[in-house]
Design a protein around this motif. Structure first.
Motif, PDB file in Angstrom:
ATOM      1  N   VAL A  47       1.045  -1.435   0.361  1.00  0.00           N
ATOM      2  CA  VAL A  47      -0.296  -0.125   0.327  1.00  0.00           C
ATOM      3  C   VAL A  47       1.009   0.699   0.061  1.00  0.00           C
ATOM      4  CG1 VAL A  47      -2.062   0.953   1.329  1.00  0.00           C
ATOM      5  CG2 VAL A  47      -1.532  -1.171   1.069  1.00  0.00           C
ATOM      6  N   PRO A  48       1.099   1.541  -1.557  1.00  0.00           N
ATOM      7  CA  PRO A  48       2.297   2.758  -1.213  1.00  0.00           C
ATOM      8  C   PRO A  48       1.938   3.899  -0.864  1.00  0.00           C
ATOM      9  CG  PRO A  48       1.559   1.840  -3.831  1.00  0.00           C
ATOM     10  CD  PRO A  48       0.959   0.806  -2.348  1.00  0.00           C
ATOM     11  N   VAL A  49       1.204   4.549  -0.402  1.00  0.00           N
ATOM     12  CA  VAL A  49       0.770   5.999   0.307  1.00  0.00           C
ATOM     13  C   VAL A  49       1.007   7.340   0.076  1.00  0.00           C
ATOM     14  CG1 VAL A  49      -0.337   6.960   2.426  1.00  0.00           C
ATOM     15  CG2 VAL A  49      -0.188   4.645   2.739  1.00  0.00           C
ATOM     16  N   ASN A  50       0.562   8.336  -0.676  1.00  0.00           N
ATOM     17  CA  ASN A  50       0.970   9.435  -0.703  1.00  0.00           C
ATOM     18  C   ASN A  50       2.065  10.284   0.482  1.00  0.00           C
ATOM     19  OD1 ASN A  50       1.777  12.291  -1.416  1.00  0.00           O
ATOM     20  ND2 ASN A  50      -0.913  12.411  -2.726  1.00  0.00           N
ATOM     21  N   PHE A  51       2.776  10.742   0.768  1.00  0.00           N
ATOM     22  CA  PHE A  51       3.640  11.378   1.703  1.00  0.00           C
ATOM     23  C   PHE A  51       3.140  12.629   1.556  1.00  0.00           C
ATOM     24  CE2 PHE A  51       6.009  12.277  -2.271  1.00  0.00           C
ATOM     25  CZ  PHE A  51       7.017  13.672  -2.176  1.00  0.00           C
ATOM     26  N   ILE A  70      -2.903  10.009   6.330  1.00  0.00           N
ATOM     27  CA  ILE A  70      -2.192   8.561   6.492  1.00  0.00           C
ATOM     28  C   ILE A  70      -3.232   7.913   7.324  1.00  0.00           C
ATOM     29  CG2 ILE A  70      -0.374   7.872   6.593  1.00  0.00           C
ATOM     30  CD1 ILE A  70       1.472  10.091   5.788  1.00  0.00           C
ATOM     31  N   GLY A  71      -3.407   7.811   8.255  1.00  0.00           N
ATOM     32  CA  GLY A  71      -3.994   7.319   9.351  1.00  0.00           C
ATOM     33  C   GLY A  71      -5.156   6.573   8.816  1.00  0.00           C
ATOM     34  N   TYR A  72      -6.054   7.167   8.383  1.00  0.00           N
ATOM     35  CA  TYR A  72      -7.682   6.385   7.709  1.00  0.00           C
ATOM     36  C   TYR A  72      -7.594   5.646   6.675  1.00  0.00           C
ATOM     37  CZ  TYR A  72     -10.891   5.475   4.393  1.00  0.00           C
ATOM     38  OH  TYR A  72     -12.860   5.228   3.785  1.00  0.00           O
ATOM     39  N   ILE A  73      -5.912   5.595   5.702  1.00  0.00           N
ATOM     40  CA  ILE A  73      -5.265   5.205   4.970  1.00  0.00           C
ATOM     41  C   ILE A  73      -4.948   3.336   5.679  1.00  0.00           C
ATOM     42  CG2 ILE A  73      -4.105   4.484   2.735  1.00  0.00           C
ATOM     43  CD1 ILE A  73      -4.032   7.224   1.653  1.00  0.00           C
ATOM     44  N   VAL A  74      -4.287   3.788   6.302  1.00  0.00           N
ATOM     45  CA  VAL A  74      -3.763   2.449   7.097  1.00  0.00           C
ATOM     46  C   VAL A  74      -4.482   1.456   7.866  1.00  0.00           C
ATOM     47  CG1 VAL A  74      -2.099   1.840   9.087  1.00  0.00           C
ATOM     48  CG2 VAL A  74      -1.511   3.284   7.597  1.00  0.00           C
ATOM     49  N   ARG A  75      -5.822   2.729   8.216  1.00  0.00           N
ATOM     50  CA  ARG A  75      -6.843   1.714   9.129  1.00  0.00           C
ATOM     51  C   ARG A  75      -8.050   0.869   8.260  1.00  0.00           C
ATOM     52  NH1 ARG A  75      -7.111   6.402  12.106  1.00  0.00           N
ATOM     53  NH2 ARG A  75      -8.529   7.391  11.082  1.00  0.00           N
ATOM     54  N   HIS A  76      -7.951   1.476   6.803  1.00  0.00           N
ATOM     55  CA  HIS A  76      -8.860   1.411   5.702  1.00  0.00           C
ATOM     56  C   HIS A  76      -7.999  -0.642   4.770  1.00  0.00           C
ATOM     57  CE1 HIS A  76     -10.871   1.178   2.101  1.00  0.00           C
ATOM     58  NE2 HIS A  76     -12.712   1.202   3.162  1.00  0.00           N
ATOM     59  N   PRO A 119     -10.497   8.931   0.359  1.00  0.00           N
ATOM     60  CA  PRO A 119      -9.991   7.973  -0.630  1.00  0.00           C
ATOM     61  C   PRO A 119     -10.615   6.716  -0.566  1.00  0.00           C
ATOM     62  CG  PRO A 119      -8.851   8.160   0.845  1.00  0.00           C
ATOM     63  CD  PRO A 119      -9.755   8.942   1.410  1.00  0.00           C
ATOM     64  N   LYS A 120     -10.252   6.575  -2.743  1.00  0.00           N
ATOM     65  CA  LYS A 120     -11.129   4.879  -2.183  1.00  0.00           C
ATOM     66  C   LYS A 120      -9.575   3.731  -3.118  1.00  0.00           C
ATOM     67  CE  LYS A 120     -14.359   5.538  -5.521  1.00  0.00           C
ATOM     68  NZ  LYS A 120     -13.873   7.108  -5.730  1.00  0.00           N
ATOM     69  N   GLY A 121      -9.373   3.068  -1.830  1.00  0.00           N
ATOM     70  CA  GLY A 121      -8.641   2.171  -2.128  1.00  0.00           C
ATOM     71  C   GLY A 121      -8.612   1.302  -3.531  1.00  0.00           C
TER      72      GLY A 121
END
Length: 507
Positions: free
Chosen positions: A90-94, A101-107, A171-173
């Motif tokens: 899961v490459p995340v926009n820095f 970022i927390g939302y993406i990690v949790r989701h 955001p959608k994964g």
């Protein structure tokens, strides 16, 4: 015979055919100790070590590993160390805020989180089972000498989940399978003429649609990766000169910075008659295309695609039939989104929306079956862009989704509107993109507010909640916003004065 297509194919070929060749030249100026130059044999060793470390941690096949980093050899290696043995990167926009970022990690349900040293503070706010700081924790990530456990390769397995801003505030994964990424990289690499003499400069963020697939395409052909961390036009020209770079990918805003730097560059422009630049994110102005070809002496290639399409859908590149045309006409033709890539099928529906079928369209949206069903209705991917297909070439004319593309990044208008509306002085807000020569589209807020609040205050308020690139660059105050009888904002009417005189409603 059926043999599954997986990301590790690209690494395996490179370590077999080009083990002693330099694979990566890391960014020399970064907070973590740079890796310098490493060979393909060493890249393979580090990828296996990373996979073995995940084994030792008990991270199972299919588990998600989130990485938040600017471009680095460590991030590039993780595409293979994570995906190559069955986990999901899961490459995340820095550039995102810790909350985003927390939302993406949790989701995503990530079990592992790795962050750039400059972002170590996000670890204080995000709970994750295993956390690492890149560089600081290298001895925990890349020190294993064990062989990773074998993985029963499955090309239909998810390889990456890439989060994209779209028509919703969250955001959608985007789930990309090994097959999706393999086909995209192979077709893209072939049509972009990638070979073992190529030296690729990573001006494109690696988190952005997996670097458009070039980490895989370049590796599979034994090319050399040059890592650059901060985007600066003059520095890009210096790296091209230093490393004999042959190609790069860039949003129009990055191209603009290079052209600006070229105006004061002393001596011959590096890469003349050698470099090809692949541009996407928004259709650049024709004059920009002319300047790339004339002032830089580089080949200009344009593609069109989305995170959901891995991304390649179309490519616009010079062809023999155009050789006798005037440069201005050549630039006009190159300004189209392009012809469908091999294996891609395009059409427009009755409303003019561009629909696509290919072997690298997304598998689905992570944990979002409703959005998946909508996006893939009738077995076509619905791009949300309005366009025209003529003589086999696609031209994008309008953006139907409520999304702005600025500097190559997607910005959800709804997300920005939510941030604005959380300010007590704001009564109504509409966020639109307006044409801008540097950024493509400028995030612009049209606001109805109680007296006393300034544009600067509203922008600062948004910065407390959103990544900087999402925040309005311009705020205009209105007495009212145009709405339908049912109260719906008529954004096409709000946008119309800014786009008047433009042939299309994207820039």
């Amino acid at each position: 015979m059926f043999f599954p297509l997986t990301i590790r194919d690209f690494l395996d070929r490179a370590t077999t055919v080009y083990p002693d060749r330099v694979a990566i030249v890391d960014e020399p100026d970064q907070p973590a100790a740079p890796w310098g130059s490493i060979s393909y044999a060493e890249l393979g060793r580090r990828a296996r070590s990373q996979a073995a470390t995940l084994d030792d941690l008990g991270v199972p096949v299919g588990a998600r590993v989130a990485v938040v980093s600017q471009n680095s050899a460590r991030l590039l290696t993780s595409f293979f160390g994570v995906c190559g043995w069955g986990r999901v990167l899961v490459p995340v926009n820095f550039r995102l805020t810790p909350a985003e970022i927390g939302y993406i990690v949790r989701h995503s349900g990530a079990e592992v989180l790795m962050v750039d040293p400059t972002l170590r503070g996000v670890l204080d706010d995000i709970e994750c089972e295993h956390t690492f700081v890149l560089g600081q924790d290298d001895d925990r990530i890349w020190s294993s000498t064990s062989e990773p456990r074998s993985w029963a390769a499955d090309e239909t397995a998810t390889a990456t989940v890439n989060y994209t801003s779209g028509t919703t505030a969250r955001p959608k994964g985007v789930q990309m399978t090994h097959r999706n990424l393999w086909v995209n990289a192979s077709v893209f690499g072939w049509q972009a003429s990638v070979d073992d003499r190529d030296v690729y400069l990573h001006t494109l963020p690696l988190f952005h649609v997996n670097g458009w697939g070039h980490p895989f395409a370049v590796t599979g052909m034994g090319g050399r990766h040059i890592i650059i961390r901060q985007i600066d036009g003059a520095e890009i020209l210096r790296r091209i000169a230093e490393h004999d770079v042959t190609y790069l990918c860039a949003a129009p805003a990055v191209v603009a910075t290079i052209l600006d730097a070229a105006e004061t560059w002393e001596g011959e422009i590096p890469g003349r008659d050698r470099v090809r630049v692949i541009v996407a994110g928004a259709p650049p102005p024709t004059r920009t295309i002319e300047r790339v070809r004339r002032d830089l002496g580089w080949e200009f290639i344009q593609i069109y695609g989305l995170t959901e399409t891995a991304p390649l859908l179309t490519m616009s590149r010079m062809r023999a039939e155009w050789d006798g045309l005037e440069p201005a006409e050549q630039a006009r033709l190159l300004g189209r989104a392009g012809a469908p890539a091999l294996g891609v099928r395009l059409k427009t529906d009755d409303d003019g929306e561009v629909l696509a079928r290919s072997n690298h369209n997304l598998h689905g949206y992570w944990d979002n079956p409703e959005a998946t069903a909508e996006a893939l209705a009738d077995d076509w991917f619905h791009t949300g862009d309005g366009g025209i297909v003529q003589d086999g070439y696609l031209t994008i004319a309008d953006r139907k989704k409520d999304v702005i593309i600025t500097g190559g990044e997607n910005v959800s208008s709804i997300e920005v509107e939510d941030a604005l509306m959380s300010h007590p002085a704001v009564r109504e807000a509409a966020v639109i993109g307006i044409p801008d020569d540097k950024w493509g589209e400028l995030v612009t807020a049209l606001v109805v507010a109680d007296g006393g609040v300034s544009a600067a205050e509203l922008i600062a308020h948004c910065r407390e909640q959103l990544a900087g690139y999402k925040c309005p660059k311009k705020v205009e105050f209105r007495d009212e916003l145009v709405r339908t009888a049912t109260g719906k904002l008529q954004k096409f009417k709000l946008r119309e004065p800014y786009w008047r005189g433009h042939g299309r409603q994207v820039h």
